[in-house]
Enzyme design. Structure first.
Site, mmCIF file in Angstrom:
data_model
loop_
_atom_site.group_PDB
_atom_site.id
_atom_site.type_symbol
_atom_site.label_atom_id
_atom_site.label_comp_id
_atom_site.label_asym_id
_atom_site.label_seq_id
_atom_site.Cartn_x
_atom_site.Cartn_y
_atom_site.Cartn_z
ATOM 1 N N ALA A 133 -30.743 -31.388 -19.940
ATOM 2 C CA ALA A 133 -30.004 -31.124 -19.192
ATOM 3 C C ALA A 133 -30.985 -32.281 -18.136
ATOM 4 C CB ALA A 133 -30.437 -29.958 -19.227
ATOM 5 N N ASP A 182 -40.338 -41.858 -17.502
ATOM 6 C CA ASP A 182 -40.154 -40.265 -17.714
ATOM 7 C C ASP A 182 -41.642 -39.766 -18.159
ATOM 8 O OD1 ASP A 182 -37.618 -40.444 -17.967
ATOM 9 O OD2 ASP A 182 -36.952 -40.107 -19.431
HETATM 10 P P1 ADP Z 1 -33.555 -35.249 -23.011
HETATM 11 O O1 ADP Z 1 -32.313 -35.685 -21.802
HETATM 12 O O2 ADP Z 1 -34.174 -33.876 -22.902
HETATM 13 O O3 ADP Z 1 -35.028 -36.312 -22.826
HETATM 14 P P2 ADP Z 1 -33.588 -37.051 -25.346
HETATM 15 O O4 ADP Z 1 -32.114 -37.434 -26.561
HETATM 16 O O5 ADP Z 1 -34.016 -38.358 -24.728
HETATM 17 O O6 ADP Z 1 -32.824 -35.794 -23.850
HETATM 18 O O7 ADP Z 1 -34.565 -36.093 -26.287
HETATM 19 C C1 ADP Z 1 -33.889 -35.135 -26.871
HETATM 20 C C2 ADP Z 1 -34.531 -34.768 -27.961
HETATM 21 O O8 ADP Z 1 -35.512 -34.735 -28.027
HETATM 22 C C3 ADP Z 1 -33.738 -34.144 -28.976
HETATM 23 O O9 ADP Z 1 -32.788 -33.982 -30.158
HETATM 24 C C4 ADP Z 1 -34.636 -33.842 -30.770
HETATM 25 O O10 ADP Z 1 -34.914 -35.209 -31.162
HETATM 26 C C5 ADP Z 1 -36.074 -34.406 -29.401
HETATM 27 N N1 ADP Z 1 -36.938 -32.891 -28.695
HETATM 28 C C6 ADP Z 1 -37.081 -32.472 -27.481
HETATM 29 N N2 ADP Z 1 -38.402 -31.906 -27.358
HETATM 30 C C7 ADP Z 1 -38.624 -31.013 -28.949
HETATM 31 C C8 ADP Z 1 -38.925 -29.709 -29.413
HETATM 32 N N3 ADP Z 1 -39.309 -29.096 -29.038
HETATM 33 N N4 ADP Z 1 -38.552 -29.396 -30.653
HETATM 34 C C9 ADP Z 1 -38.213 -30.823 -31.590
HETATM 35 N N5 ADP Z 1 -37.700 -31.849 -31.259
HETATM 36 C C10 ADP Z 1 -37.404 -31.692 -29.584
HETATM 37 MG MG MG Z 2 -34.838 -38.418 -22.970
#
Ligand code: ADP
Ligand code: MG
Length: 391
Positions: A133, A182
């Site tokens: 998001a 980030d």
């Molecule tokens: P964002 O914009 O939310 O950072 P990303 O694609 O960079 O999107 O990162 C999201 C990925 O990070 C998820 O698909 C998962 O693989 C990992 N991730 C994030 N938070 C968690 C969590 N609490 N538990 C497990 N994996 C997580």
């Molecule tokens: Mg990310």
């Protein structure tokens, strides 16, 4: 249930015992400074109240096990095997687990620590940072892991080094080519403050935003649009920036100022010029935002947010109709300023709004999306919050 209790409950169901400690780290929102990071420029993000929590316990066998509420299946490896796994054999690890395991690997690498000299660990994660998001759930899981392992293993790395370990994990263990904004925001955040970051030197100045005192809210308008050409578009923009810097004879677009744009217009084709113009003016807007906050307070930055959006829409060409509609509607309904945030081609926009106008602005945006036949946006406010740490 709060994410903090979800993490400790998950830990208990994994190990049968209570955790030794709990840590957490926030996501981030970029207030201003878009596509400036890989041009060695300036960004100005802040940490969100949404956090990823980790409960940690030690184990005697030199292994690391991770589990998340996202995936019931725990992943376990020997600490001594991390070096062989990353980056060469990362595909053997399910993607989400590469984030925490990659951070463990990057921390041991950064400190030259023999894996046999540190304790094994169990880590259980739960989060209220929405994934994808635009809030950087990836930096949140990296920051929580880095903070927990730094304390548990007594590594004594500073926050910038922990952010760098998170970035290395994301680049090399996960395989996502991202900058360091980030992770820096997640590590350095403070209540009602932003992180003014120089992406070349990594100098970071935690800068008061004063939103709370002024009665302002930052509204996130997640369009939930994900465009398929986001990856290709990002690569094309990066290439245009490199081309522009080369034509101007500078190492990075950071080295140009607004005064150089007239010469740039003569040297390059129109598309390359407009990409360059966005980055050069956006860098200046970040500097202006920091100065304006200090000299005139938060209400005075609205025009800079608006100009940033216009630049991304017309010159960098990374907006989409849903983002434009959110931004224009928010402004028309009384927002002080609004812009798309993040990489573009979808994702979220932000609006700076008087506290008592949040409902009015939100309803206007929801109605406008409905009338346009777009799916409902996800709207929520975020107060700039504290960075990673032990809870
Ligand atoms: P964002 O914009 O939310 O950072 P990303 O694609 O960079 O999107 O990162 C999201 C990925 O990070 C998820 O698909 C998962 O693989 C990992 N991730 C994030 N938070 C968690 C969590 N609490 N538990 C497990 N994996 C997580
Ligand atoms: Mg990310």
């Amino acid at each position: 249930m709060s994410a903090a209790s979800a993490a400790s409950d998950l830990f208990v169901s994994l190990t049968g015992a209570a955790a030794a400690g709990a840590w957490s780290a926030p996501g981030r929102v970029n207030l201003i400074g878009e596509h400036t990071d890989y041009n060695d420029g300036f960004v100005f993000p802040f940490a969100t109240p949404h956090r990823t929590h980790v409960a940690l316990g030690e184990r005697e066998d030199g292994r690391i096990r991770v589990v998340s509420t996202f995936d019931v299946e725990p992943v376990e490896v020997a600490l001594a095997d991390l070096d062989a796994l990353f980056p060469a054999r990362r595909d053997e690890i399910v993607e989400w687990a590469r984030y925490p395991l990659g951070v463990a690997w990057a921390l041991l690498q950064a400190t030259g620590t023999d894996p046999a000299s540190v304790t094994g660990v169990d880590l259980a994660f739960a989060s209220d940072v929405p994934v994808g998001a635009g809030l950087s759930s990836s930096a949140a899981i990296e920051g929580a892991t880095a903070s927990a392992l730094n304390d548990t293993w007594g590594l004594e790395l500073d926050r910038v080094a922990l952010a760098q370990a998170g970035r290395r994990a994301e680049n090399e263990a996960v395989g996502a080519p991202t900058g360091i904004m980030d992770q820096m925001a997640s590590m350095l955040g403070r209540a009602d403050a932003g992180i003014f970051l120089d992406c070349r030197s990594l100098d970071a100045v935690v800068t008061d935003l004063g939103f709370a005192a002024a009665g302002l809210e930052l509204l996130v308008m997640d369009t939930r649009v994900k465009h398929s050409h986001a990856t290709g578009g990002y690569g094309e923009r990066r290439a245009a920036c490199e081309r522009g810097a080369e034509l101007m004879g500078v190492p990075a677009l950071r080295d140009l100022s607004v005064d150089d744009l007239a010469r740039a217009a003569e040297l390059m084709d129109d598309v390359t010029f407009r990409r360059v113009k966005h980055v050069v003016t956006e860098n200046q807007r970040v500097l202006d935002a920091v100065r304006t906050l200090r000299e005139q307070g938060p209400r005075a930055i609205g025009g800079l947010l608006d100009a940033s959006h216009t630049s991304m829409r017309d010159d960098f060409e990374i907006s989409v109709p849903e983002l434009d509609l959110a931004v224009e509607t928010a402004r028309a309904a009384g927002a002080i300023g609004a812009r798309m945030t993040g990489g573009g081609f979808g994702g979220a926009a932000i609006a700076l709004v008087e506290r008592d106008a949040v409902t009015e602005v939100s309803v206007a945006v929801e109605n406008a999306f409905d009338e346009a036949g777009y799916s409902a946006p996800h709207l929520f406010t975020v107060a700039p919050s504290a960075g990673a740490g032990r809870d």
